[in-house]
Design a protein around this motif. Structure first.
Motif, PDB file in Angstrom:
ATOM      1  N   ALA A 511       0.829  -1.202   0.000  1.00 49.07           N
ATOM      2  CA  ALA A 511       0.000   0.000   0.000  1.00 49.07           C
ATOM      3  C   ALA A 511       0.863   1.252   0.000  1.00 49.07           C
ATOM      4  CB  ALA A 511      -0.922  -0.019   1.217  1.00 49.07           C
ATOM      5  N   SER A 512       1.953   1.219   0.759  1.00 49.69           N
ATOM      6  CA  SER A 512       2.825   2.395   0.818  1.00 49.69           C
ATOM      7  C   SER A 512       3.452   2.678  -0.545  1.00 49.69           C
ATOM      8  CB  SER A 512       3.925   2.171   1.863  1.00 49.69           C
ATOM      9  OG  SER A 512       3.352   1.984   3.133  1.00 49.69           O
ATOM     10  N   HIS A 513       3.890   1.609  -1.244  1.00 50.32           N
ATOM     11  CA  HIS A 513       4.464   1.808  -2.575  1.00 50.32           C
ATOM     12  C   HIS A 513       3.417   2.345  -3.547  1.00 50.32           C
ATOM     13  CE1 HIS A 513       8.570   0.370  -2.302  1.00 50.32           C
ATOM     14  NE2 HIS A 513       8.165  -0.626  -1.500  1.00 50.32           N
ATOM     15  N   GLN A 514       2.203   1.798  -3.453  1.00 48.91           N
ATOM     16  CA  GLN A 514       1.152   2.226  -4.369  1.00 48.91           C
ATOM     17  C   GLN A 514       0.716   3.669  -4.100  1.00 48.91           C
ATOM     18  OE1 GLN A 514       0.066   0.501  -7.000  1.00 48.91           O
ATOM     19  NE2 GLN A 514       1.505  -1.142  -6.475  1.00 48.91           N
ATOM     20  N   LEU A 515       0.745   4.079  -2.824  1.00 45.99           N
ATOM     21  CA  LEU A 515       0.320   5.448  -2.484  1.00 45.99           C
ATOM     22  C   LEU A 515       1.391   6.479  -2.812  1.00 45.99           C
ATOM     23  CD1 LEU A 515      -1.451   4.845   0.946  1.00 45.99           C
ATOM     24  CD2 LEU A 515      -2.540   5.517  -1.201  1.00 45.99           C
ATOM     25  N   ARG A 516       2.650   6.072  -2.760  1.00 44.27           N
ATOM     26  CA  ARG A 516       3.724   7.047  -2.938  1.00 44.27           C
ATOM     27  C   ARG A 516       3.727   7.619  -4.360  1.00 44.27           C
ATOM     28  NH1 ARG A 516       9.770   5.536  -1.254  1.00 44.27           N
ATOM     29  NH2 ARG A 516       9.408   3.940  -2.846  1.00 44.27           N
ATOM     30  N   THR A 517       3.418   6.789  -5.352  1.00 48.80           N
ATOM     31  CA  THR A 517       3.452   7.270  -6.752  1.00 48.80           C
ATOM     32  C   THR A 517       2.426   8.368  -7.019  1.00 48.80           C
ATOM     33  OG1 THR A 517       4.281   5.112  -7.473  1.00 48.80           O
ATOM     34  CG2 THR A 517       3.301   6.537  -9.150  1.00 48.80           C
ATOM     35  N   PRO A 518       1.118   8.177  -6.686  1.00 49.38           N
ATOM     36  CA  PRO A 518       0.168   9.277  -6.930  1.00 49.38           C
ATOM     37  C   PRO A 518       0.456  10.498  -6.073  1.00 49.38           C
ATOM     38  CG  PRO A 518      -0.898   7.462  -5.768  1.00 49.38           C
ATOM     39  CD  PRO A 518       0.419   6.944  -6.233  1.00 49.38           C
ATOM     40  N   LEU A 519       0.975  10.311  -4.871  1.00 45.30           N
ATOM     41  CA  LEU A 519       1.288  11.463  -4.021  1.00 45.30           C
ATOM     42  C   LEU A 519       2.422  12.282  -4.626  1.00 45.30           C
ATOM     43  CD1 LEU A 519       0.991  10.148  -0.354  1.00 45.30           C
ATOM     44  CD2 LEU A 519      -0.254  12.040  -1.393  1.00 45.30           C
ATOM     45  N   THR A 520       3.383  11.593  -5.218  1.00 50.13           N
ATOM     46  CA  THR A 520       4.479  12.321  -5.875  1.00 50.13           C
ATOM     47  C   THR A 520       3.937  13.177  -7.025  1.00 50.13           C
ATOM     48  OG1 THR A 520       5.997  10.521  -5.317  1.00 50.13           O
ATOM     49  CG2 THR A 520       6.702  12.064  -7.008  1.00 50.13           C
TER      50      THR A 520
END
Length: 741
Positions: A511-520
């Protein structure tokens, strides 16, 4: 004149009896205290009687008479002191307060001082051949002495009576009987001693003080009898013979002395026989009577060999039984070893023991060369089941005719047991012993009955303890089995929990990896709008976009924290260390967060070192630690406060410190400050959206760098967070550039 000499002879005989009794005890090699106090009592009683008689017979020197009076009053004070000491250890060793012994000793010292001091109990002495020697007493000093005597006697008597009550509660009949003997001896000796040696002297009658000491013999003998029966030292036969010798010596000395004086008065009338001649007669009489001892010893040994060749010592056998009780706890070994001792002492043809176990079942133990038939065993079982409650504790099978029930007599005779002994504990029947006839054919007597009664008491108690031990052992085995089953289940549950925890870690990581991309992407687009790439924006829009950018920054850091925790759990947390200029890194982090601090109305200042140095660290992870410290300081400090960030070098360390003026950390919660997911109470109120992993990760990062965390509480307001990591000057630096402590 004659009465005084006879009194002197009797007193010396009594003293000799006391000294002989004391000698028997002192020659024994036992470590108990009670024999020592008994010996001291006997010695003092002997000297006391001699002192009283010497005072009554002195005729010339008042100074010597005063010394004698002082001495026997001191000895009497010692007697009651030793009596209290005996009561403290016989028959049970008592635990007393630490101050008791000093208080008892102090009372003794006071009594001795009153006895010997010029201003004490004695005012003077009068030597008179006609009316007898007397002493003038100081009533005040004598009253103090009498009070001491009475108090110590009451203490000793109370202790003996309390011990008597304990023996009743513990159902120790033989001890209770011996204590009763001791109490009788104490009462008789104290009564007559107080009558003749305390009350009558107070009334001015000193002529009868010779009558008190003889009663000490009764007391000493009664106490010796009780202690020896209790088994503290195996000297019963020796003491009995010694007492017989001493009494014989005393009797012969008295008879011989009376005979000598009678002959002297008959045939040497008119001649003056003073005390010196009388003492010579007494010594000669004693020396002559000593010749009787070797002859009597010879015949004692001869008769013992003739009549007691195969006899056993019941006290020794009981001592051996006691040793078995203290060594064995397993029921089978306990019973068999005890039966070995019984067979060595009584030499029966067989012995059968029946014990009721914890399940109500009868266990059988057999011993001896003889075998009982199946019928005998069935009848013995029937006696155990139906007749024991109608029988005394020890039944002599050869004397059942004294019973009134003819049917019971016949049944017991048919069992073919010479002795039947019940095993009782507090009137609770736990079994019985059946003993066959002696192999020698000799019948069992009263001595054997007493021995079996005392042995059965000890064996019954030991069997009860053994059964309880078996019960505890069974419970322990059952408990071990249940614990083993529960442990197996717990391990299975733990494995399931580990799988769930692993799945949780994998989910958090994914989940952390998946969330980091859109947040960037969100951060990038917000930044572009703020910079005017999408057109001009006003101040309100810029402020709102700044808040959105800041929130996305926090979200990125939060996701980074969760990723780090996940890596820690999965073992993928790796430190990638490179030479880094900490000062440059610190300035970069401070500049990044200065705008955030100014937005909160705070001043963020940085103080760096003068010298330059590169430190082996993971730039990303240590930078995240510094940013976490500064971010916490900003959010937990009030507007208008100053946040100080510093870096300094020592010879072997780099020290980073962030000091704020915020809400601080409660004292009772500081120990858990660096625990995973922990947040202080005031921090949760101030910032509800925190996760509690920042400081936990910071500690892990710094520890991985072989460093240490720094936390300082600044009272109720403000705190300092930081760390120290290894850092050394590079060889290219000159000595002047290297930082100093």
């Amino acid at each position: 004149m004659d009465l005084q000499l006879i009194t002197l002879v009797v007193s010396f005989s009594i003293a000799l009896t006391n000294f002989a009794l004391a000698g028997v005890v002192l020659t024994s090699k036992h470590q108990e205290r009670s024999p020592l106090w008994i010996a001291l009592l006997a010695i003092c009683a002997g000297f006391w009687g001699v002192g009283v008689s010497l005072f009554l017979s002195l005729q010339y020197s008042e100074a010597i008479a005063r010394i004698v009076v002082h001495s026997y009053y001191v000895i009497a004070a010692l007697i009651v002191y030793f009596l209290v000491q005996l009561a403290l250890c016989f028959p049970y060793r008592r635990k007393i307060k630490p101050f008791v012994q000093p208080m008892l000793l102090l009372g003794l010292i006071v009594a001795i001082v009153v006895s010997v001091a010029p201003w004490g109990l004695l005012e003077g002495v009068t030597l008179d051949r006609q009316t007898g020697n007397t002493a003038t007493l100081n009533l005040l000093g004598y009253g103090i002495y009498v009070a001491y005597f009475v108090v110590y006697v009451v203490i000793a008597t109370s202790l003996f009576m309390y011990s008597y009550g304990q023996t009743k509660r513990r159902n120790q009949a033989h001890l209770r009987h011996q204590l009763r003997t001791v109490c009788v001896g104490v009462v008789v000796a104290i009564f007559f001693g107080a009558l003749f040696n305390l009350l009558l002297p107070l009334l001015g009658n000193y002529q009868l003080i010779w009558a008190g000491p003889p009663f000490t013999v009764l007391f000493v003998i009664s106490v010796f009898y009780a202690i020896i029966q209790q088994g503290l030292f195996d000297l019963r036969a020796a003491l009995a013979r010694s007492m017989a010798y001493v009494l014989l010596l005393g009797a012969l000395a008295v008879i011989y002395s009376v005979t000598i004086f009678g002959i002297t008065q008959l045939f040497f009338v008119g001649r003056v026989i003073d005390n010196v001649y009388a003492a010579v007669y007494v010594v000669v009489a004693l020396l002559l009577t000593l010749t009787y001892i070797p002859v009597k010893r010879f015949f004692d040994q001869l008769t013992h060999r003739l009549f007691y060749q195969n006899d056993y010592s019941s006290s020794k056998a009981l001592q051996q039984v006691g040793d078995v009780m203290s060594e064995e706890i397993e029921l089978g070994r306990l019973v068999r070893k005890t039966l070995n001792i019984v067979h060595d002492a009584l030499e029966p043809e067989y012995t059968s023991v029946y014990v009721t176990d914890n399940n109500g079942q009868l266990r059988y133990f057999g011993h001896g060369p003889g075998r009982i038939s199946h019928k005998q065993r069935s009848m013995q079982l029937d006696v155990v089941a139906n007749l024991l409650d109608q029988l005394p504790q020890v039944v002599n099978g050869h004397r059942v005719s004294s019973m009134g029930d003819n049917d019971m007599q016949q049944y017991i005779e048919d069992v073919d047991a010479a002795m039947i002994v019940q095993l009782l504990v507090q009137h609770e029947r736990i079994g019985a012993i059946f003993i066959g006839d002696r192999k020698s054919g000799r019948r069992y007597d009263e001595k054997d009955t007493r021995f079996l009664g005392m042995m059965s008491d000890e064996l019954a108690l030991a069997i009860q303890n053994s059964l309880r031990y078996e019960e505890i052992k069974l419970f322990n085995d059952t408990l071990k089995h249940e614990v083993s089953v529960a442990t197996t289940r717990l391990r299975a549950t733990n494995r399931e929990l580990q799988k769930l925890d692993q799945a949780k870690d994998e989910f958090v990581s994914m989940a952390s990896h998946q969330l980091r991309t859109p947040l960037t992407s969100i951060k990038g687009y917000v930044s572009m709008v703020m910079e005017g790439d999408a057109g001009k924006i006003n101040d309100t829009q810029r402020h709102l976009l700044g808040e959105a950018f800041e929130s996305s920054e926090r979200m990125v850091r939060l996701i980074a924290d969760f990723l780090s925790v996940s890596r820690l759990q999965t073992g993928k947390f790796i430190i990638d260390a490179h030479p880094v200029d900490l000062d440059v890194m610190m300035r970069s982090e401070v500049n990044t967060l200065r705008a955030l601090a100014e937005a909160h109305g705070q001043t963020l200042v940085y103080s760096g070192p003068v010298a330059r140095r590169e430190t082996e660290i993971d730039r990303s992870k240590v930078g995240q630690v510094v940013m976490n410290f500064i971010d916490n300081a900003i959010y937990y400090s009030p507007s208008g406060s100053t946040i100080s960030v510093s870096l300094e070098y020592t010879d072997d360390e780099a020290i980073v410190l962030v000091k704020d003026q915020g809400i601080g950390v409660p004292l009772e919660e500081q120990e858990r400050l660096f625990s995973k997911f922990f947040r202080a109470t005031n921090a949760r109120k101030q910032r509800p959206d925190g996760t509690g992993v920042g400081l936990f990760l910071a500690k892990k990062v710094i520890t991985a760098h072989k460093g240490a965390m720094i936390f300082k509480a600044e009272g109720e307001i403000g705190s300092s967070f930081g760390f120290r990591v290894p850092s050394f000057p590079t060889p290219s630096q000159s000595p002047d550039e290297r930082p100093r402590r």
